[in-house]
Write an enzyme that holds these catalytic residues in place. Structure first.
Site, PDB file in Angstrom:
ATOM      1  N   LYS A 107      -6.920   3.232  -3.467  1.00 42.55           N
ATOM      2  CA  LYS A 107      -7.331   3.237  -2.067  1.00 42.55           C
ATOM      3  C   LYS A 107      -7.531   4.678  -1.626  1.00 42.55           C
ATOM      4  O   LYS A 107      -6.783   5.564  -2.044  1.00 42.55           O
ATOM      5  CB  LYS A 107      -6.239   2.538  -1.255  1.00 42.55           C
ATOM      6  CG  LYS A 107      -6.427   2.528   0.250  1.00 42.55           C
ATOM      7  CD  LYS A 107      -5.320   1.681   0.915  1.00 42.55           C
ATOM      8  CE  LYS A 107      -5.306   1.883   2.425  1.00 42.55           C
ATOM      9  NZ  LYS A 107      -4.214   1.133   3.084  1.00 42.55           N
TER      10      LYS A 107
ATOM     11  N   LYS B 188     -10.238   0.019  -2.610  1.00 41.60           N
ATOM     12  CA  LYS B 188     -10.134  -0.172  -1.174  1.00 41.60           C
ATOM     13  C   LYS B 188     -10.426   1.135  -0.429  1.00 41.60           C
ATOM     14  O   LYS B 188      -9.560   2.002  -0.350  1.00 41.60           O
ATOM     15  CB  LYS B 188      -8.741  -0.689  -0.801  1.00 41.60           C
ATOM     16  CG  LYS B 188      -8.538  -0.887   0.703  1.00 41.60           C
ATOM     17  CD  LYS B 188      -7.173  -1.481   1.001  1.00 41.60           C
ATOM     18  CE  LYS B 188      -6.890  -1.490   2.504  1.00 41.60           C
ATOM     19  NZ  LYS B 188      -5.548  -1.987   2.824  1.00 41.60           N
TER      20      LYS B 188
ATOM     21  N   ASP C 177       0.863  -1.179   0.000  1.00 41.07           N
ATOM     22  CA  ASP C 177       0.000   0.000   0.000  1.00 41.07           C
ATOM     23  C   ASP C 177       0.898   1.228   0.000  1.00 41.07           C
ATOM     24  O   ASP C 177       1.570   1.514   0.994  1.00 41.07           O
ATOM     25  CB  ASP C 177      -0.906   0.012   1.239  1.00 41.07           C
ATOM     26  CG  ASP C 177      -1.962  -1.099   1.212  1.00 41.07           C
ATOM     27  OD1 ASP C 177      -1.710  -2.149   0.571  1.00 41.07           O
ATOM     28  OD2 ASP C 177      -3.024  -0.931   1.833  1.00 41.07           O
TER      29      ASP C 177
END
Lengths: 485, 299
Positions: free
Chosen positions: B199, B235, B136
């Site tokens: 995300k 996400k 991430d």
């Protein structure tokens, strides 16, 4: 080409709104002089739940004699109490009605859905709160009328005869009753014959709110009852919302009398999408413009005018969005599109869909399940429509959209104005200067910018051309009920 | 610098319209079998996360065990991944071996990302070498807000390369981008640079994930798919604490991207406390009543 799959991998279970707390009478009559009455010689007609085709109540049709009683009651109440009631005192009654509507919001929403076929999501989130908001709004105006029109002396007109349509029964009753009460008039109102039940609940609220008897009177019935109100000598003002054909008839009947008249009639609104628009929100606005309340909306955005270079993109997105709409039981909280209001209306819509196909336009409907019982119709769009098609000219009053294209702002304005109606339009663009220029050139009472079908009690609503005259809502909405001197 | 990448043209977003559409998903009523299926689906999508300066090996072990066996009493699926700082990756690797649970690590000097590109790439490589199979990363918000879009694109490309076989989730930190138009543009740049997932947030900035912001990103993913046929994952992270909200997000995914995205291959929740509320609601469906949170292990 890959496409998105809107299947049933994770389907929502039915979420029906309970109805067991709703108590409806078998028979309804009228509300005259503070009492519910059913004249002995009454003829009855059924109010049918369009989602089940079952009659849910029998309603009496008011004769000329019954209408006369209602008008006499209104006249007496006007002279005896209402015109002498202090404005701040009138405001208290109106405010009380609004509060009681909020307290009974659930019941009102459920009955509205059972009687008219609209999704509970809409009656719960739009119709009932907005109806209460109109009463709140006009409660505030009652003691401020002299400030609304500076320099003018204001006085009420007298007895108002009001006739409302079947598409928003409770909301239209609120639009009519609230300003008339605030300005000191008394009322004889006729709900539509297919959807009278929430008006009867509103009559109960008005009785419980302890309004002086006769200030608000409800009479049920169809066209003949409406005509009796329009032609009654002791009615000072007529306010009508409904079809243009009936509006013209009323105007003819009132010609030469000194009765005041406001008409809120049909429409064939254009939703204009420019190529610089926020496309996804525009698609949402198209859906809201034409499929809200099954398209039974006088200001529905039933003509889509889309700039030629984005036509395919917009139509693709629109079709994909339509395939996620849920058609079915209006009492299910997940239903987006409920039942068509009546069999008669369903037949009329289907006749116009047939005309569209005959005239060579391309019809598209999503592949969705529709209940077998009840008056249901899939959301429908037509592409390859030209301004001379019947479906581009006539008000369909159903979930049917006609798509036309344009290339320049001037062409969009010309096409949008190419109708004998003039109620509402929508403009979608990211450019403010374009939005204001086009809005100024459109001949319609309402123009929405980057949104559609937004209502607020503070905002006036009404038509140009054959969409009628007079405004409802806001300060403007006081005027039809006042004499200014 | 890439000399071929052009700043993508993205459609404008109307704030009122997107917020209204997102609000509509809140009125979807999800009950009975659909609710049970939705709660279980949400569990499989959780990236169980601990990202605190006070993290210890013990805390991470505890989290990994919870990921494998979320409940002592209910028969539930396991979560999608455990998300930790790079220094904690070896612990997670040890605890999760053979479970099929992914190990996600926040690299690129999370959460600010304010260091040299070399440093951020080294951070990424280190996490991958330690065994993380999902990275991430945070984008360079300073560069984005300065209008240096090509630089943002180049940096994501470089991190993607440093990831090797690991999946890359690109954190836009939407709370710092502020406008929906910025979110739409940043989403497109991240997708163009090869993000496997986009995300919303680090969870360290407020507002973190919101439904309208997520909807803008889902629509970017949808338009990219329709144009190219390539799927990209989504996400939302930060602030999704209860089951009701998670189900609303799932309804939004279902009605925006369709059935294909209703899997943890394409949709994740970045959350730490959501899991317990999902378990609590499942317990309620089983037994008909809520039990005390003391019956749930902490995560």
């Amino acid at each position: 080409m890959k496409d998105l799959l809107f299947g049933d991998m994770w389907g929502y279970d039915p979420a029906p709104q309970g109805t067991d707390f709703v108590e409806l009478d078998e028979r309804y009559g009228h509300f005259i002089d503070g009492e519910f009455v059913i004249p002995e010689e009454s003829e009855f007609f059924p109010s049918i739940n369009p989602a089940t085709e079952e009659p849910i109540a029998q309603v009496a049709a008011a004769t000329e004699e019954t209408v006369d009683k209602a008008v006499q009651a209104a006249r007496k109440a006007y002279e005896k109490y209402w015109k002498k009631t202090k404005p701040a005192e009138r405001a208290k009654y109106i405010y009380r009605i609004a509060r009681m509507m909020q307290e009974k919001a659930r019941e009102l929403a459920v009955v509205e859905t059972m009687d008219g076929g609209k999704p509970i999501r809409e009656s719960r989130d739009v119709d009932v709160p907005l109806a209460a908001a109109h009463f709140f709004h006009y409660a505030g105006w009652a003691d401020k009328l002299e400030y609304a029109f500076p320099g003018a002396q204001v006085s009420p007109i007298g007895v108002a005869g009001q006739i409302i349509p079947w598409n928003f029964p409770l909301l239209m009753a609120a639009w009519k009753i609230a300003p008339a009460l605030a300005t000191g008039n008394t009322i004889v109102i006729k709900p539509a014959e297919t959807t009278p039940l929430t008006a009867m609940l509103l009559a109960e609220i008005i009785q419980e709110a302890d309004l002086p008897p006769g200030v608000v009177n409800f009479v049920n019935g169809a066209g003949a009852t409406g005509a009796a109100i329009v032609n009654h000598d002791d009615v000072d003002k007529i306010a009508f919302t409904g079809s243009t054909a009936v509006g013209k008839l009323i105007q003819r009947q009132l010609a030469g009398t000194d009765k005041r008249l406001t008409l809120e009639l049909g429409g064939k609104g254009a939703n204009i999408i420019f190529d610089d628009a926020p496309i996804d929100q525009a698609v949402e606005g198209i859906v809201n413009g034409i499929f809200f309340n099954q398209g039974h909306v006088c200001c529905a955005g039933s003509r889509l005018l889309v700039q030629e270079n984005i036509h395919d993109e917009v139509i693709d997105k629109l079709k994909r969005r339509m395939s996620t709409l849920r058609v079915g039981d209006p009492l299910d909280k997940n239903t987006d599109i409920g039942a068509i209001n009546s069999l008669e209306q369903l037949n009329r819509i289907q006749e116009l869909i047939g005309a569209g196909m005959e005239e060579g336009a391309q019809m598209h409907q999503p592949d969705c399940d529709v209940p077998e019982t009840g008056y249901f119709l899939q959301p429908t769009i037509f592409t390859d429509v030209t301004p001379s098609h019947r479906i581009a000219q006539e008000e369909i009053f159903g979930p049917v959209l006609s798509v036309l294209t344009f290339r320049t702002p001037d062409e969009a304005i010309e096409k949008a104005n190419n109708t004998f109606y003039g109620l509402a339009n929508g403009i979608w663009t990211d450019k403010g200067s374009k939005l204001f220029r086009v809005a100024g050139a459109l001949k319609s009472g309402v123009v929405w910018g980057n949104t559609y079908n937004k209502f607020d009690p503070a905002s006036p609503f009404g038509g140009y051309k054959e969409s009628g005259f007079g405004r409802e809502g806001g300060r403007h909405g006081l005027m039809p009920y006042l004499k200014l001197s | 610098m890439s000399d071929t990448y052009q700043t993508p043209r993205v459609p404008p977003i109307d704030q009122v319209g997107i917020e209204e559409r997102a609000g509509r998903f809140k009125t979807r009523s999800i009950k009975k079998a659909a609710k049970k299926a939705g709660l279980n689906l949400a569990i499989t999508m959780v990236d169980l996360t601990t990202l605190a300066g006070m993290d210890t090996p013990g805390k991470v072990r505890m989290l990994c065990r919870k990921a494998r066996l979320p409940s002592q009493t209910l028969d539930t699926p396991k979560v999608a991944a455990v998300c930790v700082y790079p220094s904690m990756v070896p612990i997670a690797v040890e605890e999760l071996e053979g479970t099929g649970i992914n190990i996600a690590s926040v690299a690129t000097y999370f959460p600010s990302g304010q260091s040299s590109l070399e440093g951020r790439l080294a951070d990424t490589r280190e996490a991958v070498e330690a065994g993380a199979n999902e990275i991430d990363m945070v984008i360079n918000r300073g560069a984005f807000l300065a209008g240096e879009y090509v630089r943002v694109f180049d940096e994501i490309c470089a991190v993607r390369e440093a990831c090797g076989d690991a999946h890359l989730k690109v954190i836009l930190e939407t709370g710092e981008l502020e406008t929906y138009d910025n979110v739409r543009l940043a989403s497109q740049i991240a997708i163009d640079a090869g993000a496997h997932f986009i995300k919303t947030s680090t969870g360290k900035v407020k507002p973190a994930a919101t439904m309208p912001v997520t909807l803008v990103m889902l629509q970017t993913i949808r338009d990219h798919f329709l144009k190219t046929g390539e799927m990209v994952g989504m996400k939302p992270a930060g602030g999704i604490r209860d089951a009701k909200l998670a189900l609303r997000y799932l309804a939004m995914v279902k009605e925006t991207l369709g059935d294909a995205w209703l899997s943890n291959e394409w949709f994740r929740f970045g959350a730490s406390s959501l899991l317990n509320d999902l378990l609590m609601q499942l317990e309620k469906l089983e037994s008909g009543r809520y039990h005390s949170s003391r019956y749930l292990s902490i995560s």
